[in-house]
Motif scaffolding. Structure first.
Motif, PDB file in Angstrom:
ATOM      1  N   PHE A  82      43.775  44.214  31.491  1.00  0.00           N
ATOM      2  CA  PHE A  82      44.269  44.206  32.866  1.00  0.00           C
ATOM      3  C   PHE A  82      43.851  45.436  33.679  1.00  0.00           C
ATOM      4  O   PHE A  82      43.422  45.304  34.833  1.00  0.00           O
ATOM      5  N   PRO A  83      43.970  46.673  33.149  1.00  0.00           N
ATOM      6  CA  PRO A  83      43.544  47.835  33.954  1.00  0.00           C
ATOM      7  C   PRO A  83      42.070  47.782  34.345  1.00  0.00           C
ATOM      8  O   PRO A  83      41.707  48.180  35.462  1.00  0.00           O
ATOM      9  N   MET A  84      41.224  47.289  33.443  1.00  0.00           N
ATOM     10  CA  MET A  84      39.807  47.206  33.764  1.00  0.00           C
ATOM     11  C   MET A  84      39.539  46.121  34.801  1.00  0.00           C
ATOM     12  O   MET A  84      38.703  46.301  35.696  1.00  0.00           O
ATOM     13  N   VAL A  85      40.256  44.996  34.682  1.00  0.00           N
ATOM     14  CA  VAL A  85      40.117  43.935  35.687  1.00  0.00           C
ATOM     15  C   VAL A  85      40.574  44.441  37.046  1.00  0.00           C
ATOM     16  O   VAL A  85      39.908  44.206  38.071  1.00  0.00           O
ATOM     17  N   PHE A  86      41.690  45.151  37.061  1.00  0.00           N
ATOM     18  CA  PHE A  86      42.197  45.737  38.316  1.00  0.00           C
ATOM     19  C   PHE A  86      41.170  46.693  38.915  1.00  0.00           C
ATOM     20  O   PHE A  86      40.927  46.683  40.129  1.00  0.00           O
ATOM     21  N   MET A  87      40.553  47.521  38.070  1.00  0.00           N
ATOM     22  CA  MET A  87      39.567  48.484  38.545  1.00  0.00           C
ATOM     23  C   MET A  87      38.369  47.788  39.186  1.00  0.00           C
ATOM     24  O   MET A  87      37.942  48.151  40.295  1.00  0.00           O
ATOM     25  N   VAL A  88      37.827  46.778  38.510  1.00  0.00           N
ATOM     26  CA  VAL A  88      36.639  46.087  39.018  1.00  0.00           C
ATOM     27  C   VAL A  88      36.968  45.315  40.295  1.00  0.00           C
ATOM     28  O   VAL A  88      36.218  45.365  41.280  1.00  0.00           O
ATOM     29  N   MET A  89      38.087  44.596  40.304  1.00  0.00           N
ATOM     30  CA  MET A  89      38.471  43.835  41.495  1.00  0.00           C
ATOM     31  C   MET A  89      38.736  44.764  42.682  1.00  0.00           C
ATOM     32  O   MET A  89      38.342  44.480  43.810  1.00  0.00           O
ATOM     33  N   SER A  90      39.370  45.898  42.408  1.00  0.00           N
ATOM     34  CA  SER A  90      39.675  46.842  43.486  1.00  0.00           C
ATOM     35  C   SER A  90      38.415  47.470  44.055  1.00  0.00           C
ATOM     36  O   SER A  90      38.364  47.827  45.239  1.00  0.00           O
ATOM     37  N   SER A  91      37.388  47.614  43.209  1.00  0.00           N
ATOM     38  CA  SER A  91      36.145  48.222  43.692  1.00  0.00           C
ATOM     39  C   SER A  91      35.419  47.341  44.698  1.00  0.00           C
ATOM     40  O   SER A  91      34.526  47.802  45.405  1.00  0.00           O
ATOM     41  N   LEU A  92      35.793  46.064  44.754  1.00  0.00           N
ATOM     42  CA  LEU A  92      35.134  45.118  45.659  1.00  0.00           C
ATOM     43  C   LEU A  92      35.907  44.910  46.956  1.00  0.00           C
ATOM     44  O   LEU A  92      35.463  44.151  47.822  1.00  0.00           O
ATOM     45  N   LYS A  93      37.058  45.582  47.093  1.00  0.00           N
ATOM     46  CA  LYS A  93      37.924  45.357  48.245  1.00  0.00           C
ATOM     47  C   LYS A  93      38.013  46.601  49.116  1.00  0.00           C
ATOM     48  O   LYS A  93      37.928  47.726  48.606  1.00  0.00           O
ATOM     49  N   PRO A  94      38.222  46.419  50.442  1.00  0.00           N
ATOM     50  CA  PRO A  94      38.487  47.569  51.313  1.00  0.00           C
ATOM     51  C   PRO A  94      39.772  48.278  50.882  1.00  0.00           C
ATOM     52  O   PRO A  94      40.669  47.655  50.293  1.00  0.00           O
ATOM     53  N   SER A  95      39.890  49.546  51.177  1.00  0.00           N
ATOM     54  CA  SER A  95      41.022  50.339  50.689  1.00  0.00           C
ATOM     55  C   SER A  95      42.364  49.786  51.156  1.00  0.00           C
ATOM     56  O   SER A  95      43.326  49.737  50.377  1.00  0.00           O
ATOM     57  N   LEU A  96      42.454  49.342  52.416  1.00  0.00           N
ATOM     58  CA  LEU A  96      43.733  48.823  52.917  1.00  0.00           C
ATOM     59  C   LEU A  96      44.130  47.550  52.181  1.00  0.00           C
ATOM     60  O   LEU A  96      45.294  47.367  51.806  1.00  0.00           O
ATOM     61  N   GLN A  97      43.181  46.648  51.986  1.00  0.00           N
ATOM     62  CA  GLN A  97      43.476  45.418  51.250  1.00  0.00           C
ATOM     63  C   GLN A  97      43.832  45.739  49.807  1.00  0.00           C
ATOM     64  O   GLN A  97      44.724  45.123  49.221  1.00  0.00           O
TER      65      GLN A  97
END
Length: 294
Positions: A31-46
């Motif tokens: 889960f932490p790695m999935v969160f990291m990768v998904m977050s890297s593709l999103k704007p900071s506010l989102q």
């Protein structure tokens, strides 16, 4: 026949339950790695909005590679990746050679006082690096410069200051010692009778059968060196020699760009995963054969 079917059903249920439990545990670590990768593709506010729901783990919303391009503009990632790869690779290779030879002398050779010295070496493993960081820094700062033919280089701001202090490693010596002492003595004695020297036995007989423990030592040391932050922060001021973990300080500011941070972390995680995947079969074999338990 009925009893056999009942036994098979019980075994099937037990195995299914075990796999479900292991899958659940694996998901916790993934889960932490999935969160990291998904977050890297999103704007900071989102990214910040999604942290309050399962959307943080899903590829939904405004996805792009903008954070990656921004991270490359902010940080010289290529240089930092090269520095960490070079320092880590040299330390792992030379460390395995030095520590395996030390363990070989403790487990195979016979000499007085080796039990006491081995105990002292293993005892040093419990000393946190933070307690010796300042004394080590003072020692390194007083060492003479390395040079030849008019060329000289100091210890601060260099590759060797990040490599040499970490070549000898007590835990690696212990790992190799545990493996080598299980080698049958008859195997060594037969080689000696045939006229083989101690180094020939080490290089041509012991090391070739030590693949699993070498993989284990390499993976553990790779992780240690790749994640180095405190020591490079103390001895490296030049951007030319900084490793990847020190590069995180480029994001420390009032408004932290979390999307860029996640992109940077995703990039520097790739070499670790690649190295582990390349060595995992030997690593698992080592755990099974040497009796290392958590």
């Amino acid at each position: 026949m009925l009893i056999n079917n009942v036994n098979k059903t019980a075994v099937y249920r037990q195995r299914t339950g075990r796999y479900l439990l292991l899958s659940a545990i694996a998901l916790i670590f993934i889960f932490p790695m999935v969160f990291m990768v998904m977050s890297s593709l999103k704007p900071s506010l989102q990214l910040l909005r999604d942290t309050s729901s399962m959307r943080a783990f899903l590829p939904v919303g405004d996805l792009s590679l903008n954070n990656y391009s921004a991270a490359f503009r902010r940080v010289p990632i290529g240089r930092f990746l090269f520095n960490s790869t070079f320092v880590t690779g040299i330390t792992v290779i030379l460390g395995i050679m030095i520590n395996s030879m030390a363990a070989y002398s403790f487990s195979i050779l016979k000499w007085k006082g080796k039990g006491i010295i081995l105990s002292i070496i293993i005892a040093t493993f419990i000393i946190p690096f933070e307690t010796i960081a300042i004394p080590l820094l003072l020692i390194v700062n007083k060492l003479p410069w390395i040079g030849f033919s008019g060329f000289s280089i100091g210890w601060m701001n260099s590759y060797h200051v990040q490599i040499i202090p970490f070549l000898a490693y007590s835990f690696q010596i212990f790992l190799f010692y545990q493996f080598f002492k299980e080698i049958p003595k008859d195997f060594i004695e037969a080689a000696r009778i045939d006229g083989a020297g101690w180094f020939a036995i080490y290089s041509k007989m012991v090391i070739p059968i030590s693949g699993p423990v070498i993989a284990t030592a390499a993976i553990l040391r790779f992780l240690d060196m790749w994640n180095q932050y405190l020591w490079p922060k103390m001895v490296i001021q030049s951007e030319e020699f900084r490793p990847v973990m020190v590069g995180l300080q480029y994001f420390f500011q009032l408004n932290i760009p979390w999307g860029e941070v996640m992109a940077y972390l995703s990039i520097i995680t790739i070499p670790v995963l690649a190295f582990y995947l390349a060595m995992q079969s030997a690593f698992i074999e080592s755990i099974a054969s040497t009796g290392i338990k958590g």
